[in-house]
Scaffold this active site. Structure first.
Site, PDB file in Angstrom:
ATOM      1  N   TYR A 112       7.532   2.395  10.690  1.00 15.99           N
ATOM      2  CA  TYR A 112       6.184   2.664  11.186  1.00 15.99           C
ATOM      3  C   TYR A 112       5.464   1.338  11.388  1.00 15.99           C
ATOM      4  CZ  TYR A 112       1.294   4.169  11.293  1.00 15.99           C
ATOM      5  OH  TYR A 112      -0.018   4.370  11.658  1.00 15.99           O
ATOM      6  N   GLU A 205      -0.108   2.286  17.812  1.00 13.46           N
ATOM      7  CA  GLU A 205       0.801   2.844  16.814  1.00 13.46           C
ATOM      8  C   GLU A 205       2.183   3.082  17.415  1.00 13.46           C
ATOM      9  OE1 GLU A 205      -0.134   6.173  13.703  1.00 13.46           O
ATOM     10  OE2 GLU A 205       0.745   7.163  15.445  1.00 13.46           O
TER      11      GLU A 205
END
Length: 401
Positions: A112, A205
């Site tokens: 992530y 993101e």
């Protein structure tokens, strides 16, 4: 402002960042054609991704693998046009109007990566985890030690030590091709930060950012990308405004933006029209303190016209959940007579059928009150914020009963 995954990836690609092969499709025919184009590049496995402005698409059935053109056709027919329900859409879900058909890259490790506008530290901050995928929010709540957080000095920008620390934290230094991967990832991380700053992002993101392949063939792939942009900076980026998908936005908020009204829909049943963001927040808090629930945040601003006030009133009333309205104006630059004329005009045009509580103070307050008194409107006057909050909650409860 949010954009779709395919738009985010294409924007990043325009900044020199490599992305997986893929094509956007609005119809089943376009999706099948996308599959044929990928097949012509030697790609046999495809991923069909629903394009909506919400996360959790995979869990909701909006991301599926297709191993042939026949499977692709079947999968597309299942996803395109479906109402996709995720933890971010709410129970009403979101209609899937477009797809992203992408080459399949089986991930060996999912990580992530995100950059966010950190208002507390007045800089951009990095948040990363060696375990990516759909449950990052749960990890942040239950295992915060698995997350890496770093602030980035706006004067210095992205530095080599950021890349080294991130590279080691994600476990990439254990890879056979670690030396090459570090060089490639350092370039990628720096490019992502530069893009974030140059395009005035509020969030970037990658979830997941993946290691694919084995040994020396190992490479980093952006399997998903999400971008949010600072709406206040959009006049500097007309190319981004062209990417806005109004179908993904609340119709009331879209209408409010046409009149430069600061409007956000909420889940309550008391409509609010206030001037000034601080007073609007205080009004919402007071309504909750007296047992009510605000249906919206609405700041009409200091320079509102009768037309804007009328539009704001109509937008509030377009919400079927609204059972009462509280107009709370403390006029400095904003004139109370302008507000009053806007209320009267709107009420006549939409046939006001819910209780209306009005509190006016400040510039031209006497003229404003006279306009409302002579209008013939059935309204409730209030002398203060507390008084108005109590009265609108009571009126709402009476209207519901």
């Amino acid at each position: 402002m949010k954009v779709h995954e395919h738009q985010a990836k294409q924007l990043l690609n325009g900044h020199g960042i490599e992305i997986p092969n893929g094509y956007v499709a609005f119809t089943e025919e376009e999706a099948l054609e996308a599959g044929k184009k990928l097949q012509a590049k030697g790609i046999e496995n495809f991923v069909v991704k629903a394009q909506i402005h919400a996360g959790g698409r995979g869990k909701g059935g909006g991301v599926k693998l297709a191993r042939s053109l026949d499977e692709l056709k079947t999968t597309v027919s299942q996803i395109l046009g479906m109402t996709l329900v995720t933890h971010q859409t709410g129970p009403e879900g979101q209609l899937v109007r477009r797809l992203w058909i992408e080459e399949a890259n089986p991930p060996r490790q999912e990580s992530y990566f995100s950059l966010i506008m950190d208002r507390t530290n007045r800089c951009v901050s990095l948040l990363a985890a060696a375990e990516g995928g759909m449950d990052i929010e749960e990890m942040a709540e239950k295992s915060p030690e698995k997350l890496l957080s770093m602030t980035i000095d706006p004067l210095a920008g992205w530095q080599p030590y950021h890349s080294r620390r991130l590279f080691d934290f994600l476990g990439y230094s254990k890879e056979t091709a670690a030396k090459r991967l570090f060089k490639e990832s350092s370039k990628l991380f720096s490019q992502l930060y530069d893009f974030f700053v140059q395009k005035d992002c509020s969030m970037l993101e990658l979830n997941p950012l993946c290691l694919c392949g084995e040994g020396e063939a190992t490479k980093l792939i952006l399997l998903d990308a999400k971008l949010n942009f600072d709406e206040n900076a959009l006049p500097r980026h007309p190319e981004l405004l062209e990417l806005r998908d109004l179908d993904e936005e609340d119709p009331k908020e879209v209408e409010a933006s046409k009149y430069d009204l600061n409007f956000i829909s909420l889940d309550g049943n008391i409509g609010c029209m206030v001037n000034g963001a601080g007073l609007a927040m205080a009004t919402m808090d007071n309504i909750k303190a007296y047992g009510g629930e605000p249906a919206n945040f609405l700041d009409v601003g200091g320079g509102a016209t009768v037309e804007k006030v009328c539009a704001a009133f109509k937008i509030i009333l377009s919400d079927s959940k609204v059972k009462a309205i509280f107009v709370n104006i403390f006029g400095g630059i904003m004139k109370c007579d302008v507000i009053a004329n806007g209320i009267v005009t709107a009420a006549k045009e939409v046939s006001l059928a819910v209780p209306l509580v009005v509190r006016l103070e400040g510039t031209n307050v006497k003229a404003g009150r006279e306009i409302l008194q002579k209008s013939g409107l059935d309204l409730i006057t209030a002398d203060s914020l507390n008084d108005g909050s109590q009265k609108v909650v009571a009126a709402m409860q009476g209207a519901k009963s």
